[in-house]
Design a protein around this motif. Structure first.
Motif, PDB file in Angstrom:
ATOM      1  N   GLN A  59       0.837  -1.197   0.000  1.00  0.00           N
ATOM      2  CA  GLN A  59       0.000   0.000   0.000  1.00  0.00           C
ATOM      3  C   GLN A  59       0.875   1.251   0.000  1.00  0.00           C
ATOM      4  O   GLN A  59       2.024   1.227   0.448  1.00  0.00           O
ATOM      5  N   PRO A  60       0.355   2.367  -0.518  1.00  0.00           N
ATOM      6  CA  PRO A  60       1.152   3.598  -0.611  1.00  0.00           C
ATOM      7  C   PRO A  60       1.678   4.059   0.745  1.00  0.00           C
ATOM      8  O   PRO A  60       1.022   3.902   1.778  1.00  0.00           O
ATOM      9  N   VAL A  61       2.880   4.649   0.701  1.00  0.00           N
ATOM     10  CA  VAL A  61       3.552   5.153   1.903  1.00  0.00           C
ATOM     11  C   VAL A  61       3.783   6.653   1.741  1.00  0.00           C
ATOM     12  O   VAL A  61       4.222   7.111   0.687  1.00  0.00           O
ATOM     13  N   LEU A  62       3.484   7.410   2.801  1.00  0.00           N
ATOM     14  CA  LEU A  62       3.773   8.844   2.828  1.00  0.00           C
ATOM     15  C   LEU A  62       4.885   9.104   3.836  1.00  0.00           C
ATOM     16  O   LEU A  62       4.756   8.759   5.011  1.00  0.00           O
ATOM     17  N   ASP A  63       5.981   9.708   3.378  1.00  0.00           N
ATOM     18  CA  ASP A  63       7.046  10.154   4.274  1.00  0.00           C
ATOM     19  C   ASP A  63       6.818  11.637   4.525  1.00  0.00           C
ATOM     20  O   ASP A  63       7.163  12.484   3.702  1.00  0.00           O
ATOM     21  N   ALA A  64       6.214  11.947   5.661  1.00  0.00           N
ATOM     22  CA  ALA A  64       5.785  13.315   5.965  1.00  0.00           C
ATOM     23  C   ALA A  64       6.902  14.076   6.663  1.00  0.00           C
ATOM     24  O   ALA A  64       7.054  13.997   7.886  1.00  0.00           O
ATOM     25  N   ARG A 122      -7.826  10.718   0.643  1.00  0.00           N
ATOM     26  CA  ARG A 122      -8.671  10.210   1.723  1.00  0.00           C
ATOM     27  C   ARG A 122      -8.587   8.682   1.769  1.00  0.00           C
ATOM     28  O   ARG A 122      -8.927   7.985   0.819  1.00  0.00           O
ATOM     29  N   GLY A 123      -8.099   8.173   2.906  1.00  0.00           N
ATOM     30  CA  GLY A 123      -7.954   6.729   3.066  1.00  0.00           C
ATOM     31  C   GLY A 123      -6.946   6.107   2.127  1.00  0.00           C
ATOM     32  O   GLY A 123      -6.996   4.909   1.845  1.00  0.00           O
ATOM     33  N   HIS A 124      -5.975   6.894   1.660  1.00  0.00           N
ATOM     34  CA  HIS A 124      -5.081   6.453   0.581  1.00  0.00           C
ATOM     35  C   HIS A 124      -3.846   5.729   1.086  1.00  0.00           C
ATOM     36  O   HIS A 124      -3.405   4.749   0.473  1.00  0.00           O
ATOM     37  N   PHE A 125      -3.279   6.158   2.204  1.00  0.00           N
ATOM     38  CA  PHE A 125      -1.964   5.671   2.603  1.00  0.00           C
ATOM     39  C   PHE A 125      -2.055   4.526   3.602  1.00  0.00           C
ATOM     40  O   PHE A 125      -2.671   4.656   4.657  1.00  0.00           O
ATOM     41  N   GLY A 126      -1.403   3.413   3.260  1.00  0.00           N
ATOM     42  CA  GLY A 126      -1.325   2.299   4.198  1.00  0.00           C
ATOM     43  C   GLY A 126      -0.345   2.558   5.316  1.00  0.00           C
ATOM     44  O   GLY A 126      -0.459   1.982   6.402  1.00  0.00           O
ATOM     45  N   THR A 127       0.630   3.426   5.055  1.00  0.00           N
ATOM     46  CA  THR A 127       1.621   3.803   6.069  1.00  0.00           C
ATOM     47  C   THR A 127       1.917   5.291   5.957  1.00  0.00           C
ATOM     48  O   THR A 127       2.114   5.810   4.852  1.00  0.00           O
ATOM     49  N   VAL A 128       1.955   5.976   7.084  1.00  0.00           N
ATOM     50  CA  VAL A 128       2.404   7.368   7.160  1.00  0.00           C
ATOM     51  C   VAL A 128       3.562   7.420   8.144  1.00  0.00           C
ATOM     52  O   VAL A 128       3.451   6.905   9.256  1.00  0.00           O
ATOM     53  N   ILE A 129       4.676   8.018   7.724  1.00  0.00           N
ATOM     54  CA  ILE A 129       5.872   8.092   8.552  1.00  0.00           C
ATOM     55  C   ILE A 129       6.148   9.539   8.944  1.00  0.00           C
ATOM     56  O   ILE A 129       6.206  10.421   8.078  1.00  0.00           O
ATOM     57  N   HIS A 130       6.299   9.776  10.234  1.00  0.00           N
ATOM     58  CA  HIS A 130       6.803  11.051  10.748  1.00  0.00           C
ATOM     59  C   HIS A 130       8.122  10.751  11.445  1.00  0.00           C
ATOM     60  O   HIS A 130       8.139  10.229  12.563  1.00  0.00           O
ATOM     61  N   MET A 146      -4.438  13.076   9.744  1.00  0.00           N
ATOM     62  CA  MET A 146      -4.227  11.641   9.898  1.00  0.00           C
ATOM     63  C   MET A 146      -5.542  10.876   9.854  1.00  0.00           C
ATOM     64  O   MET A 146      -5.625   9.781   9.287  1.00  0.00           O
ATOM     65  N   ARG A 147      -6.586  11.440  10.436  1.00  0.00           N
ATOM     66  CA  ARG A 147      -7.884  10.765  10.435  1.00  0.00           C
ATOM     67  C   ARG A 147      -8.428  10.615   9.011  1.00  0.00           C
ATOM     68  O   ARG A 147      -9.225   9.716   8.739  1.00  0.00           O
ATOM     69  N   ILE A 157       3.665   5.534  11.709  1.00  0.00           N
ATOM     70  CA  ILE A 157       4.960   5.350  12.353  1.00  0.00           C
ATOM     71  C   ILE A 157       5.493   6.714  12.784  1.00  0.00           C
ATOM     72  O   ILE A 157       5.648   7.612  11.955  1.00  0.00           O
ATOM     73  N   VAL A 158       5.750   6.873  14.067  1.00  0.00           N
ATOM     74  CA  VAL A 158       6.303   8.111  14.607  1.00  0.00           C
ATOM     75  C   VAL A 158       7.644   7.791  15.258  1.00  0.00           C
ATOM     76  O   VAL A 158       7.717   6.933  16.144  1.00  0.00           O
ATOM     77  N   ALA A 159       8.703   8.457  14.795  1.00  0.00           N
ATOM     78  CA  ALA A 159      10.033   8.331  15.397  1.00  0.00           C
ATOM     79  C   ALA A 159      10.525   9.739  15.674  1.00  0.00           C
ATOM     80  O   ALA A 159      10.882  10.476  14.755  1.00  0.00           O
TER      81      ALA A 159
END
Length: 289
Positions: A59-64, A122-130, A146-147, A157-159
């Motif tokens: 699934q698509p990943v967003l590196d925010a 909307r509802g697009h990303f399987g993973t969001v990284i901060h 995020m919602r 994922i928050v690091a």
């Protein structure tokens, strides 16, 4: 131009296009034992830790908060359909030149649904990284976005580091190192946990990696203390000796430079950091899906 020059400086000092602290498997590594190559290896190890938390690679990943694009490149190499996001136009241009073909949204994370057609994500990303980016964002805007963008069952994922109470937070100062001048950077950890629950998110995995990022801070503090500050003092003293008239004119500026250098050195003091902050790697999911 300042931001562009800063990116070039990072690029010349460290390969890999990463801006984060890195992860040392041996937290006891002393600053004198660290090298630029060791920091680069630690940054790769840190990125691997984040990749391990992705459980839906299809699934698509967003590196925010994409920085210079190092994480984007690793995600693409791992086979992820990846999108970057940064409000910094210099970073957008740099990623476009050095990591071509990766789409990058040029906006603040909190504004992405307003600046980009909302229905696209909307509802697009399987993973969001901060990764060391959430500390710069506004909580209300982060949770609102995020919602909307996280897919059902998706992973957040928050690091990042969080303030863990203490001086500057309305609580009594603890014994030990005094807070660094920028102690108020980062979110309050207790408030973040409360906001997660209030917005129907829950932490499903949490690892405290504070000790693992301290060697990088120790190395930076060593360089600043033994090279940076002495170099500033040398330049000011030489100006005073060689050009006393010019020194008199710029004396106030020179003192401000010295003060700024001392402040920057204090910010990367590992003892002060560990006394008042916790660096956490979290996996978070929605509770209402």
């Amino acid at each position: 131009m300042h931001a562009n020059a800063q990116l070039l400086l990072y690029n010349r000092m460290l390969p890999g296009d990463f801006l984060h602290y890195g992860y040392f498997d041996d937290p006891a590594t002393r600053p004198e034992e660290v090298s630029f190559n060791a920091v680069h290896r630690a940054q790769l190890r840190y990125a691997e830790k984040l990749l391990e938390r992705i459980d839906r690679p299809g699934q698509p990943v967003l590196d925010a908060g994409s920085g210079m694009g190092g994480m984007l490149d690793l995600l693409r190499t791992a086979g992820c359909e990846v999108t970057g996001l940064t409000p910094d136009r210099f970073q957008v241009e740099y990623i476009g030149r050095n990591h071509p073909g990766i789409p990058v949204l040029h906006c603040r994370f909190e504004d992405m649904l307003a600046d980009v057609a909302p229905h696209w994500f909307r509802g697009h990303f399987g993973t969001v990284i901060h990764s060391e980016s959430i500390q710069y964002m506004q909580p209300r805007g982060v949770f609102a976005v995020m919602r909307e963008i996280l897919a059902p069952g998706g992973t957040w994922i928050v690091a990042d580091y969080f303030r863990d109470g203490g001086a500057g937070d309305g609580q009594p100062a603890a014994e030990g190192p005094r807070p660094a001048p920028r102690e108020r950077s980062g979110w309050r950890l207790d408030r973040f946990r409360t906001q997660l629950a209030d917005n129907e998110f829950e932490i499903t995995h949490e690892t405290d990696i504070t000790a693992n990022v301290l060697p990088t801070l120790g190395f930076a503090h060593l360089l600043a203390s033994r090279i940076g500050l002495p170099a500033v003092d040398f330049a000011v003293d030489k100006l005073r000796a060689k050009r006393p008239a010019l020194h008199y004119v710029v004396e106030n500026v020179a003192e401000r430079v010295r003060a700024a250098a001392r402040k920057s050195t204090a910010v990367v003091d590992p003892a002060g950091f560990a006394a008042h902050k916790r660096y956490l790697l979290m996996t978070i999911r929605r509770t209402d899906r």
